[in-house]
Design a protein around this motif. Sequence first.
Motif, PDB file in Angstrom:
ATOM      1  N   LYS A  23       0.841  -1.190   0.000  1.00 53.27           N
ATOM      2  CA  LYS A  23       0.000   0.000   0.000  1.00 53.27           C
ATOM      3  C   LYS A  23       0.876   1.240   0.000  1.00 53.27           C
ATOM      4  CE  LYS A  23      -2.299  -0.703   3.778  1.00 53.27           C
ATOM      5  NZ  LYS A  23      -3.288  -0.583   4.857  1.00 53.27           N
ATOM      6  N   ARG A  24       0.342   2.322  -0.569  1.00 54.35           N
ATOM      7  CA  ARG A  24       1.039   3.602  -0.584  1.00 54.35           C
ATOM      8  C   ARG A  24       0.029   4.724  -0.421  1.00 54.35           C
ATOM      9  NH1 ARG A  24      -0.050   6.442  -5.154  1.00 54.35           N
ATOM     10  NH2 ARG A  24      -0.903   5.250  -6.896  1.00 54.35           N
ATOM     11  N   ARG A  25       0.519   5.900  -0.079  1.00 51.46           N
ATOM     12  CA  ARG A  25      -0.340   7.078  -0.015  1.00 51.46           C
ATOM     13  C   ARG A  25      -0.298   7.798  -1.352  1.00 51.46           C
ATOM     14  NH1 ARG A  25       0.984  11.254   4.154  1.00 51.46           N
ATOM     15  NH2 ARG A  25      -0.900  12.131   3.246  1.00 51.46           N
ATOM     16  N   HIS A  26      -1.344   8.563  -1.642  1.00 56.78           N
ATOM     17  CA  HIS A  26      -1.352   9.373  -2.850  1.00 56.78           C
ATOM     18  C   HIS A  26      -0.471  10.598  -2.664  1.00 56.78           C
ATOM     19  CE1 HIS A  26      -4.404   7.525  -5.400  1.00 56.78           C
ATOM     20  NE2 HIS A  26      -5.045   7.210  -4.296  1.00 56.78           N
ATOM     21  N   ALA A  27       0.132  11.040  -3.742  1.00 61.80           N
ATOM     22  CA  ALA A  27       0.916  12.270  -3.726  1.00 61.80           C
ATOM     23  C   ALA A  27      -0.037  13.471  -3.845  1.00 61.80           C
ATOM     24  CB  ALA A  27       1.902  12.274  -4.889  1.00 61.80           C
ATOM     25  N   TYR A  28       0.487  14.666  -3.663  1.00 63.68           N
ATOM     26  CA  TYR A  28      -0.238  15.946  -3.841  1.00 63.68           C
ATOM     27  C   TYR A  28      -1.308  16.179  -2.775  1.00 63.68           C
ATOM     28  CZ  TYR A  28       1.901  15.304  -8.394  1.00 63.68           C
ATOM     29  OH  TYR A  28       2.793  15.069  -9.393  1.00 63.68           O
ATOM     30  N   HIS A  29      -1.155  15.590  -1.597  1.00 67.48           N
ATOM     31  CA  HIS A  29      -2.158  15.803  -0.560  1.00 67.48           C
ATOM     32  C   HIS A  29      -1.549  16.395   0.709  1.00 67.48           C
ATOM     33  CE1 HIS A  29      -6.111  15.361   1.142  1.00 67.48           C
ATOM     34  NE2 HIS A  29      -5.644  14.681   2.178  1.00 67.48           N
ATOM     35  N   SER A  30      -0.375  17.015   0.577  1.00 61.24           N
ATOM     36  CA  SER A  30       0.287  17.514   1.776  1.00 61.24           C
ATOM     37  C   SER A  30       0.272  19.036   1.898  1.00 61.24           C
ATOM     38  CB  SER A  30       1.724  17.005   1.833  1.00 61.24           C
ATOM     39  OG  SER A  30       2.416  17.390   0.663  1.00 61.24           O
ATOM     40  N   HIS A  31       0.295  19.753   0.806  1.00 63.15           N
ATOM     41  CA  HIS A  31       0.265  21.215   0.888  1.00 63.15           C
ATOM     42  C   HIS A  31      -0.313  21.788  -0.397  1.00 63.15           C
ATOM     43  CE1 HIS A  31       3.894  21.530  -1.693  1.00 63.15           C
ATOM     44  NE2 HIS A  31       4.252  20.437  -1.064  1.00 63.15           N
ATOM     45  N   ILE A  32      -0.528  23.106  -0.406  1.00 64.96           N
ATOM     46  CA  ILE A  32      -1.199  23.830  -1.500  1.00 64.96           C
ATOM     47  C   ILE A  32      -2.559  23.178  -1.778  1.00 64.96           C
ATOM     48  CG2 ILE A  32      -0.895  24.932  -3.750  1.00 64.96           C
ATOM     49  CD1 ILE A  32       2.049  24.295  -3.633  1.00 64.96           C
ATOM     50  N   LEU A  33      -3.357  23.051  -0.715  1.00 62.56           N
ATOM     51  CA  LEU A  33      -4.649  22.392  -0.843  1.00 62.56           C
ATOM     52  C   LEU A  33      -5.775  23.360  -1.183  1.00 62.56           C
ATOM     53  CD1 LEU A  33      -4.298  20.007   2.210  1.00 62.56           C
ATOM     54  CD2 LEU A  33      -3.992  19.431  -0.182  1.00 62.56           C
ATOM     55  N   THR A  34      -5.508  24.662  -1.136  1.00 64.39           N
ATOM     56  CA  THR A  34      -6.587  25.631  -1.358  1.00 64.39           C
ATOM     57  C   THR A  34      -7.087  25.630  -2.792  1.00 64.39           C
ATOM     58  OG1 THR A  34      -4.887  27.318  -1.673  1.00 64.39           O
ATOM     59  CG2 THR A  34      -5.902  27.169   0.498  1.00 64.39           C
ATOM     60  N   LYS A  38     -12.746  19.853  -3.378  1.00 68.40           N
ATOM     61  CA  LYS A  38     -13.050  18.909  -2.297  1.00 68.40           C
ATOM     62  C   LYS A  38     -13.000  17.479  -2.804  1.00 68.40           C
ATOM     63  CE  LYS A  38     -16.079  21.929   0.340  1.00 68.40           C
ATOM     64  NZ  LYS A  38     -17.445  22.151   0.814  1.00 68.40           N
ATOM     65  N   LYS A  39     -13.519  17.274  -4.007  1.00 69.92           N
ATOM     66  CA  LYS A  39     -13.532  15.928  -4.583  1.00 69.92           C
ATOM     67  C   LYS A  39     -12.115  15.417  -4.807  1.00 69.92           C
ATOM     68  CE  LYS A  39     -15.293  13.393  -8.571  1.00 69.92           C
ATOM     69  NZ  LYS A  39     -16.051  13.500  -9.830  1.00 69.92           N
ATOM     70  N   GLN A  40     -11.236  16.285  -5.304  1.00 67.82           N
ATOM     71  CA  GLN A  40      -9.857  15.886  -5.553  1.00 67.82           C
ATOM     72  C   GLN A  40      -9.151  15.537  -4.249  1.00 67.82           C
ATOM     73  OE1 GLN A  40      -7.675  18.933  -7.596  1.00 67.82           O
ATOM     74  NE2 GLN A  40      -5.939  17.613  -8.055  1.00 67.82           N
ATOM     75  N   LYS A  41      -9.343  16.367  -3.217  1.00 65.19           N
ATOM     76  CA  LYS A  41      -8.709  16.107  -1.915  1.00 65.19           C
ATOM     77  C   LYS A  41      -9.264  14.833  -1.279  1.00 65.19           C
ATOM     78  CE  LYS A  41      -9.487  20.430  -0.658  1.00 65.19           C
ATOM     79  NZ  LYS A  41      -9.526  21.705   0.106  1.00 65.19           N
ATOM     80  N   ARG A  42     -10.555  14.610  -1.424  1.00 62.24           N
ATOM     81  CA  ARG A  42     -11.183  13.413  -0.862  1.00 62.24           C
ATOM     82  C   ARG A  42     -10.638  12.151  -1.535  1.00 62.24           C
ATOM     83  NH1 ARG A  42     -16.092  14.950  -1.700  1.00 62.24           N
ATOM     84  NH2 ARG A  42     -16.435  13.830  -3.634  1.00 62.24           N
ATOM     85  N   ASN A  43     -10.473  12.196  -2.852  1.00 58.68           N
ATOM     86  CA  ASN A  43      -9.965  11.022  -3.567  1.00 58.68           C
ATOM     87  C   ASN A  43      -8.485  10.771  -3.296  1.00 58.68           C
ATOM     88  OD1 ASN A  43     -12.436  10.394  -4.695  1.00 58.68           O
ATOM     89  ND2 ASN A  43     -12.091  11.665  -6.515  1.00 58.68           N
ATOM     90  N   LEU A  44      -7.730  11.833  -2.987  1.00 58.16           N
ATOM     91  CA  LEU A  44      -6.313  11.662  -2.666  1.00 58.16           C
ATOM     92  C   LEU A  44      -6.102  11.121  -1.260  1.00 58.16           C
ATOM     93  CD1 LEU A  44      -4.829  14.963  -4.140  1.00 58.16           C
ATOM     94  CD2 LEU A  44      -4.478  12.659  -5.014  1.00 58.16           C
ATOM     95  N   ASP A  45      -7.138  11.167  -0.428  1.00 55.89           N
ATOM     96  CA  ASP A  45      -7.015  10.779   0.965  1.00 55.89           C
ATOM     97  C   ASP A  45      -6.918   9.272   1.146  1.00 55.89           C
ATOM     98  OD1 ASP A  45      -6.786  11.626   3.610  1.00 55.89           O
ATOM     99  OD2 ASP A  45      -8.876  11.129   4.023  1.00 55.89           O
ATOM    100  N   HIS A  46      -7.408   8.501   0.189  1.00 55.46           N
ATOM    101  CA  HIS A  46      -7.407   7.050   0.316  1.00 55.46           C
ATOM    102  C   HIS A  46      -6.032   6.474  -0.023  1.00 55.46           C
ATOM    103  CE1 HIS A  46     -11.685   7.418   0.692  1.00 55.46           C
ATOM    104  NE2 HIS A  46     -11.772   7.971  -0.498  1.00 55.46           N
TER     105      HIS A  46
END
Length: 65
Positions: A23-34, A38-46
Amino acid sequence: MPKVKTNSAAKKRFRFTGTGKIKRRHAYHSHILTKKTKKQKRNLDHTAIVDPSNTKQVRDLLNLR
């Protein structure tokens, strides 16, 4: 013969499933989230499964042969 060390960065980033997949985490979910929706951030959270083409590289970093 000396012991082979596990890559410390890799052991923090990857986990195993019960069936042995990595398993791995998705990239692009650590900063510059503004600017992300919401949909993009939610899908990156899994978590995701490492692609089969990259599993050998990850297993080498984790010193699993």
